[in-house]
Design a protein around this motif. Structure first.
Motif: not given
Length: 217
Positions: A210, A214-215, A217
């Motif tokens: 997860k 997120e990194e 994006l």
């Protein structure tokens, strides 16, 4: 978390730790994990097994002390080696030889192997260890305080062993029950520790994925 030996290929983004540091890290993670249902066996399993072996030591010690009419003579000096020490050793051996190896993924992840190792540790420390110390301690105390007529070494080992066999015979049923309880309890606890370890590992992987997503994006 998997423990990788120095000879193995280490990923570029890996955090390099010694085995001791890795063990400290995973146990710190277990005790800080918020959802108790995920780690209850890892937290309290070794404590429960230590308690079982402590009770086993108490029962074995009590039998020989009662047979040799020791009363309160030398009670404290016999309780520590026969009851307290097996419990403490069970806690340490199970936690560091079984649970830690399991979480660090050392060697082959064989559930039956872990259960066998756990049961062996449990029986050795909960039955064999007290059965060596309890009669020895009781005989020494009985001879010292003259609470019971015990054979002397001068009479020969055969006489002494016959005497020990006579006073041990009534304990046979209890020893059988204690052994069965220890084997079953250690197998169940180890099974749930393995289950907790897998759940914890999967949740850590999910968290890592997860964060990685997120990194990106």
């Amino acid at each position: 978390m998997a423990f990788i030996s120095p000879s193995s290929q280490v990923p570029k983004d890996a955090v390099v730790m010694t085995e001791h540091e890795a063990a400290e890290y995973v146990w710190d993670l277990v005790y800080k994990w918020k959802d108790l249902s995920d780690v209850w066996a890892l937290r309290y399993g070794s404590v429960a097994l230590a308690g079982i072996n402590g009770i086993s030591g108490v029962l074995i010690n009590k039998h020989y002390r009662r047979k040799l009419k020791l009363g309160t003579f030398g009670h404290f000096s016999s309780v520590i080696p026969v009851s307290v020490m097996p419990a403490m050793l069970t806690l340490l051996f199970h936690r560091y030889l079984i649970s830690t190896d399991m979480m660090l993924m050392k060697g082959e992840q064989c559930p039956v192997c872990y259960e066998m190792r756990s049961a062996t540790t449990q029986v050795v420390l909960g039955i064999t260890y007290p059965m060596l110390l309890a009669p020895t301690s009781a005989l020494m105390l009985a001879n010292r305080y003259n609470t019971y007529r015990v054979p002397h070494l001068q009479e020969g080992p055969k006489v002494l062993f016959k005497f020990l066999r006579t006073i041990t015979k009534p304990l046979t049923g209890t020893l059988t029950t204690l052994t069965l309880v220890q084997v079953v309890a250690s197998s169940i606890i180890t099974y749930f520790e393995m289950k907790n370890s897998i759940i914890l590992r999967n949740k850590l992987i999910a968290i890592e994925q997860k964060l990685s997503a997120e990194e990106d994006l």
